[in-house]
Design an enzyme around this catalytic site. Structure first.
Site, short mmCIF file in Angstrom:
data_model
loop_
_atom_site.label_atom_id
_atom_site.label_comp_id
_atom_site.label_asym_id
_atom_site.label_seq_id
_atom_site.Cartn_x
_atom_site.Cartn_y
_atom_site.Cartn_z
N ASP A 38 45.01 32.67 32.86
CA ASP A 38 45.79 32.09 33.95
C ASP A 38 45.72 30.56 33.89
OD1 ASP A 38 46.44 34.58 34.91
OD2 ASP A 38 44.79 34.63 36.38
N TYR A 66 33.05 36.12 30.42
CA TYR A 66 33.56 35.14 31.38
C TYR A 66 32.43 34.59 32.24
CZ TYR A 66 38.19 37.17 30.46
OH TYR A 66 39.35 37.61 29.87
N ASP A 80 42.49 34.44 44.00
CA ASP A 80 41.84 33.18 43.65
C ASP A 80 42.28 32.10 44.63
OD1 ASP A 80 44.33 32.02 42.75
OD2 ASP A 80 44.09 33.09 40.87
N ARG A 172 39.06 38.48 38.92
CA ARG A 172 39.42 38.26 40.34
C ARG A 172 39.14 39.51 41.16
NH1 ARG A 172 45.35 37.45 40.06
NH2 ARG A 172 45.17 38.28 37.95
#
Length: 297
Positions: A38, A66, A80, A172
């Site tokens: 993203d 991550y 987010d 997320r």
């Protein structure tokens, strides 16, 4: 020109923006990427150049690592901090509670993809439907979570998580699910991909470094490094020609007896030129390897 640029994607750029930049830098249209990030995310984005583009479908299968920041007390429609608030909570769990909640997801769980994602339903991407305020039912899918650690964070009401997960995992959503388990709500306020496609962030280059390099091609790693973890099979000229023409090469003919059905290997000529990726198959005449993707330029 063939190889992989291990880019440390800057915040604010889409993955396609990075591909467009690479096309200009390397002066070729044959550029792709592995593992979309993203715009708000940073970190490892393998940019595939030349024959490496052909490997894109296989790189999505690998695990990723991550590091994300979760902000408690608020949730948003996008999952987010770029989205609009949807819920709030005064409950801010301590780190012990967050660690306990996170531990329950180790091994994997059934995750419902977020509306703000590129998944398609009836030919339309979910985020396109979300922007039209259309909510649709999404089927939960199993995602693997191999590692999930929680760390303190200097920012108020926030914690850092580090996750090693399978393809298709939405960080997320994982953050929202951890928060729910801990009796609160949370949203993602930062995301960095540390590992993707076999490449670690320590080996990555910033976009500035690439743009300022006098020889950007020297920053590319060879295409074959994408498959470093696979068995390497070198073929004599006769068998190489068979493989090149899409014919199976029987293992007994080349003296190999320790490969498993469906195992993938890389196939090389006797002078170490990469032909492609092959898979072990079973035929009436015996077990063989057959090239499923060629990487010759």
């Amino acid at each position: 020109m063939n190889g992989v640029l291990i880019l440390n994607k800057p915040q604010g750029m889409t993955s396609f923006d990075c591909v467009a930049k690479a096309r200009r830098i390397f002066n070729t249209r044959k550029v792709g990427h592995a593992g979309t990030l993203d715009p708000m995310a940073t970190g490892v984005l393998p940019i595939l150049v030349g024959n490496a583009v052909k490997a894109e479908q296989f790189l999505h299968e690998s695990n990723k690592i991550y590091r994300a920041r979760m902000l408690f007390g608020i949730s948003t429609d996008t999952g987010d901090v770029t989205g609009s608030p949807t819920l709030s909570s005064e409950i801010i769990p301590d780190i012990c509670a967050v660690k306990e909640a996170a531990a329950s997801f180790l091994g994997g769980y059934m995750q419902v993809p977020p509306m703000y994602s590129a998944l398609k339903i009836n030919g339309k991407k979910l985020y396109e439907l979300a922007r039209e305020n259309i909510q649709v039912k999404r089927e939960a899918r199993f995602v693997g979570i191999d590692k999930l650690e929680v760390f303190p964070c200097d920012e108020k009401n926030s914690f850092i998580i580090e996750v090693s997960c399978s393809k298709g995992t939405y960080i997320r959503t994982l953050i929202e699910d951890i928060a729910k388990k801990a009796g609160s709500v949370a949203t993602m306020s930062g995301l960095e991909r540390r590992y993707c496609g076999g490449f670690d962030i320590k080996a990555s280059h910033t976009l500035t470094e690439v743009l300022e390099s006098r020889d950007p091609e020297s920053l590319l790693v060879p295409t074959e490094m994408l498959f470093d973890d696979l068995r390497k099979v070198k073929l004599a000229p006769f068998f190489y020609r068979l493989a090149l023409n899409g014919q199976p090469v029987f293992l007994k003919k080349i003296g190999i007896n320790d490969l498993s059905l469906d195992q993938r290997v890389t196939v090389y000529s006797d002078n170490d030129e990469l032909l492609g990726l092959a898979q072990v198959i079973n035929l009436d005449e015996g077990t063989a390897i057959k090239v499923i993707k060629q990487f010759l330029s």
